[in-house]
Design an enzyme around this catalytic site. Structure first.
Site, PDB file in Angstrom:
ATOM      1  NE  ARG A  53      45.244  23.956  49.868  1.00 28.94           N
ATOM      2  CZ  ARG A  53      45.488  24.171  51.180  1.00 28.94           C
ATOM      3  NH1 ARG A  53      45.710  25.398  51.618  1.00 28.94           N
ATOM      4  NH2 ARG A  53      45.518  23.170  52.022  1.00 28.94           N
ATOM      5  CE1 TYR A 105      34.410  37.127  30.529  1.00 32.57           C
ATOM      6  CE2 TYR A 105      34.202  36.529  32.823  1.00 32.57           C
ATOM      7  CZ  TYR A 105      34.316  36.167  31.512  1.00 32.57           C
ATOM      8  OH  TYR A 105      34.334  34.856  31.166  1.00 32.57           O
ATOM      9  CG  ASP A 176      39.167  42.443  34.067  1.00 30.77           C
ATOM     10  OD1 ASP A 176      40.111  42.243  33.271  1.00 30.77           O
ATOM     11  OD2 ASP A 176      38.287  41.582  34.296  1.00 30.77           O
ATOM     12  CE  LYS A 201      39.016  35.280  28.108  1.00 31.58           C
ATOM     13  NZ  LYS A 201      38.300  36.221  28.956  1.00 31.58           N
TER      14      LYS A 201
END
Ligand SMILES: *Cc1c(COP(=O)(O)O)cnc(C)c1O
Length: 376
Positions: A53, A105, A176, A201
């Site tokens: 992790r 977004y 972003d 994307k």
């Protein structure tokens, strides 16, 4: 001398020398042999290679490229929103106001809203309206979250100007950069503290992986974001990281072709009798100079247009294409489109169609669009 971005995208982070592989391995191990007392492993770099992790070599290979593209360090996450969440948590450790983009977004604005019950005050601002951004910034220590070009109307915001405003008021500034990608826009050079990405994307580009990333040059912020990743656990799968890295290697090539195709289609639609308005970075005269200064290499795959008709007409057009897929998401090598107003909470006009232009032959795409517009 630094190599150009397209060279770095291909070669960043690759091992060289006899026997070094041209593609990284997919490391799936959850634990690595270690003899030190983990309590003594204060160094997060050391801890990264004890338990899965905390670090993974396949993530590191992807992060090397993500970081290199912006002369920064990168952290990869399970999704764009997982990246946004950890970044937001790190930035709100010492401030409780969040200015989110009015046109930004949807999922992130929902996340921000969910955090109001945890004491984070969220205000929506229009990043083009500096006066109102400044009023909100002056109300207390804040995080300013920017997104440019905006989605779905592709407005270009002055990121350098917003970074200056944020700096003047002691705010942290995030961009972003999902829509433009690092190949077209470099938010850290424009003054942002961090860039955040949905790699889902155009950055990965093949519509086959969900992943996100944060990049920053601020070491303290980097460590706080990594601590949130370690302990909140929004980590990437090694296979997904491998797929995204494979995609990222060709990002400059894809985005160049997609931008060229998108511009040609946007210009074609602008002359089309059934189209009322076309939104594409650089088309609005008031931000045309800014668009070419901020994104000098191209305006990206995404455009939107409003039909001279209603929502039902737009629905028929979207359903009538042969090549372009009717789908949400964007940035993939395949062209796709959708009527945005079908989404709850979307403020787009009913006849607005958002088109993500792929790498297909542009004449084929224009013929497909023209034929679909007959269904109008
Ligand atoms: C898709 C998207 C996100 C969220 O990314 P996921 O990978 O779906 O979590 C965030 N910001 C922008 C601009 C996006 O387009």
């Amino acid at each position: 001398m630094t190599d150009e971005l397209s060279t770095r995208a291909v070669h960043a982070g690759e091992p060289r020398g006899p026997g070094s592989p041209s593609s990284p391995a997919i490391h799936t191990a959850t634990a690595l042999e270690s003899f030190d007392d983990p309590g003594a492993l204060g160094d997060p770099e050391a801890l990264a290679f004890v338990y899965g992790r905390h670090g993974n070599e396949t993530w590191s290979a992807l992060e090397a490229v993500l970081g290199d593209l912006e002369h920064a360090r990168g952290l990869v996450f399970a999704s764009g929103l997982a990246a946004s969440f950890s970044l937001l948590m790190a930035l709100t450790e010492d401030r409780a106001r969040l200015l989110v983009p009015q046109e930004g977004y949807w999922g992130f604005r929902e996340l921000a809203q969910m955090l109001t019950s945890r004491g984070i005050e969220t205000v929506a601002v229009d990043g083009a309206d500096f006066a109102s951004v400044e009023v909100e910034l002056s109300r207390g220590p804040a995080v300013l979250w920017g997104e440019s070009p905006t989605n779905p109307t592709l407005r270009v915001l002055d990121l350098r100007g917003l970074a200056r405003l944020a700096g003047r008021h002691g705010a942290r500034f995030v961009v972003d950069n999902t829509t433009a990608t690092a190949a077209l826009q470099q938010p850290l050079d424009l003054g942002a503290d961090a860039s955040v990405y949905s790699l889902t994307k155009a950055s990965s580009g093949h519509s086959d992986v969900l992943l996100g990333a944060v990049t920053t040059r601020d070491t303290t912020l980097f460590e706080r974001v990594r601590a949130w990743r370690n302990n909140a656990g929004g980590i990437a799968g090694p296979f997904e990281a491998w797929v995204a890295l494979r995609g990222l290697r060709t990002l400059p090539l894809r985005i160049e072709r997609q931008s060229k195709n998108a511009l040609e289609i946007a210009e074609h639609l602008r002359r089309h009798p059934r189209v009322r308005t076309v939104h594409y970075p650089g088309f609005d005269p008031s931000t045309a100079a800014l668009a070419s200064a901020q994104m000098p290499l191209g305006s990206g795959p995404l455009l939107s247009f409003e039909l001279d008709g209603d929502g039902a007409a737009a629905k028929r057009v979207v359903a009538a294409s042969r090549i372009i897929r009717a789908a949400t998401s964007f940035g993939g090598i395949e062209s796709s489109w959708e009527r945005r107003a079908r989404w709850r909470g979307e403020s787009a006009p009913p006849s607005l169609i958002r088109l993500s232009v792929g790498i297909e032959d542009v004449q084929d795409l224009k013929a497909d669009i023209d034929a679909a517009l007959l269904a109008h």
